[in-house]
Structure formats: C-alpha cells, structure tokens
Design an enzyme around this catalytic site. Structure first.
Site, PDB file in Angstrom:
ATOM      1  N   CYS A  93      29.330  35.035  39.582  1.00 55.32           N
ATOM      2  CA  CYS A  93      30.064  34.481  40.562  1.00 55.32           C
ATOM      3  C   CYS A  93      29.220  33.511  41.570  1.00 55.32           C
ATOM      4  O   CYS A  93      28.344  34.156  41.885  1.00 55.32           O
ATOM      5  CB  CYS A  93      30.856  35.639  41.090  1.00 55.32           C
ATOM      6  SG  CYS A  93      32.013  35.382  42.541  1.00 55.32           S
ATOM      7  N   HIS A 135      39.253  35.549  36.398  1.00 58.89           N
ATOM      8  CA  HIS A 135      38.471  35.739  37.561  1.00 58.89           C
ATOM      9  C   HIS A 135      38.683  34.917  38.541  1.00 58.89           C
ATOM     10  O   HIS A 135      38.603  35.670  39.797  1.00 58.89           O
ATOM     11  CB  HIS A 135      37.110  35.131  36.802  1.00 58.89           C
ATOM     12  CG  HIS A 135      35.903  35.338  37.978  1.00 58.89           C
ATOM     13  ND1 HIS A 135      34.493  35.950  37.866  1.00 58.89           N
ATOM     14  CD2 HIS A 135      35.469  34.530  39.243  1.00 58.89           C
ATOM     15  CE1 HIS A 135      33.899  35.946  38.859  1.00 58.89           C
ATOM     16  NE2 HIS A 135      34.292  35.026  39.708  1.00 58.89           N
ATOM     17  N   GLU A 136      39.405  33.947  38.604  1.00 59.17           N
ATOM     18  CA  GLU A 136      39.349  32.916  39.839  1.00 59.17           C
ATOM     19  C   GLU A 136      40.833  33.754  40.309  1.00 59.17           C
ATOM     20  O   GLU A 136      41.056  33.549  41.680  1.00 59.17           O
ATOM     21  CB  GLU A 136      39.709  31.604  39.588  1.00 59.17           C
ATOM     22  CG  GLU A 136      38.564  30.890  38.783  1.00 59.17           C
ATOM     23  CD  GLU A 136      37.321  31.155  39.696  1.00 59.17           C
ATOM     24  OE1 GLU A 136      37.388  31.184  40.826  1.00 59.17           O
ATOM     25  OE2 GLU A 136      36.297  30.998  39.041  1.00 59.17           O
ATOM     26  N   HIS A 139      39.897  36.277  42.765  1.00 55.05           N
ATOM     27  CA  HIS A 139      39.512  35.553  44.075  1.00 55.05           C
ATOM     28  C   HIS A 139      40.712  35.346  44.999  1.00 55.05           C
ATOM     29  O   HIS A 139      40.687  35.857  46.190  1.00 55.05           O
ATOM     30  CB  HIS A 139      38.789  34.359  43.888  1.00 55.05           C
ATOM     31  CG  HIS A 139      37.230  34.626  43.566  1.00 55.05           C
ATOM     32  ND1 HIS A 139      36.505  35.171  44.434  1.00 55.05           N
ATOM     33  CD2 HIS A 139      36.556  33.992  42.666  1.00 55.05           C
ATOM     34  CE1 HIS A 139      35.029  35.371  43.939  1.00 55.05           C
ATOM     35  NE2 HIS A 139      35.429  34.568  42.674  1.00 55.05           N
TER      36      HIS A 139
HETATM   37 ZN   LIG Z   1      33.718  34.248  41.560  1.00 54.42          ZN
END
Ligand SMILES: [Zn+2]
Length: 184
Positions: A93, A135-136, A139
C-alpha cells in the site's frame, strides 16, 4: 504534470468515508495529477483520499497484465456483491510504505460505478483488477490492509506502523506551520 504528496497512515483523511463526487467538470486535471502521482510512486492503484481529496474516486492501472488495455477510473463506486472463493494475496500500500500483508478477499465482485463522463456502469471484475478495486474501496471507507489481518500479524508490524504514523503527523504539522507562515 503535478505530483501530489501521497498521504500516509496516521493522516485523518484516510480514516473517514469519502463523499460522493457531484461535479464532474473539473475532474480531468485531478485525474491527470493522480495518474502522474501513482506512476511516480510505482503503484497500480490510488484512491482520492490518498492524495488528501475527500472524494469517492480511485484509479487503477493493471495494463502490465492481460486483464486491461487501458487504465481505469472509478467514480462513486459501490460493491453490489462479492462472489467466488476467498483467497490470500500479498498486498502492499502506498500509504503504508515497507509493509506487505497477506490479505484474504473474495475472488470476484460486482461493482456499480461512474466513469469520467458521468455514465453509470455495473460490471463484474475478477483477477488482479478485482483485488485492486477491493483495496481502493477499502481506502474510500477508511480501511487499511492492516485492518484486514489478524491481531497477531498487526502486532508484528507495531513498530513500523508507529514510525509511519509519527512521520505522517510530523509532515502534517510542518505543512500546517508553513501555511501559517505564508498567511502571515
Ligand atoms: Zn493502499
């Protein structure tokens, strides 16, 4: 071309859920800067809050694989469903430099999203693209890979996390001080 600072673990902008994008007219230059910043940092995905922008928006480039011919832009995304077997895959990341963790995620997702022309789409994704989207999306909801692993694994990285957090807070403090000087 403008390289934006990639915000690290410890900055509060990464802990909150991002707001929907309403105005699409000014996105083009933001997108350009985000892609430049992501390539400079050698990442394959970048969420808007990782460059300090509170927007439901992220970019992904997996053109190094045979999964995509062009980079992707996802706006106002929502995961409709998750499908398939869950598997582990080592994820890094840009907001957690030096840390790579085996994260368990489902293989496929159905995502509803807008493109830069404000058109709505609903597509199923798998492979690296599905993994990067998840993953995004994390976030944009204030979730880090470190929140997706066991407490034991989290404890293993306690020292590294603390260092990143302190650096991040110092960076914020310095930026704030510089702004103060500029105002005065
Ligand atoms: Zn990340």
């Amino acid at each position: 071309m403008a390289i934006m600072n990639i915000v690290k673990y410890g900055d509060p902008v990464l802990n909150n859920k991002c707001s929907p994008v309403v105005h699409f007219s000014k996105l083009e230059s933001i997108m350009e800067d985000m892609f430049d910043s992501m390539y400079e940092a050698e990442g394959i995905g970048l969420a808007a809050n990782q460059v300090g922008l509170n927007m439901n928006l992220f970019i992904i480039d997996v053109t190094h694989t045979d999964e995509a011919e062009d980079p992707h832009i996802f706006i106002n995304s929502k995961i409709i469903s998750k499908k398939g077997e869950k598997s582990f895959f080592k994820e890094g990341c840009l907001s957690l430099p030096g840390i790579a963790l085996d994260v368990e995620r489902p293989e496929k997702i159905v995502l509803k999203y807008q493109t830069i022309d404000a058109e709505w789409h609903e597509n199923e994704f798998d492979g690296l693209l599905s993994r990067a989207i998840q993953h995004e999306m994390d976030h944009l909801n204030g979730i880090f890979i470190i929140d997706r692993v066991s407490e034991i694994e989290k404890i293993r990285y306690k020292k590294e996390l603390k260092t990143i957090e302190v650096d991040s807070k110092n960076y914020l403090k310095n930026t704030y001080n510089n702004k103060e000087k500029f105002v005065l």
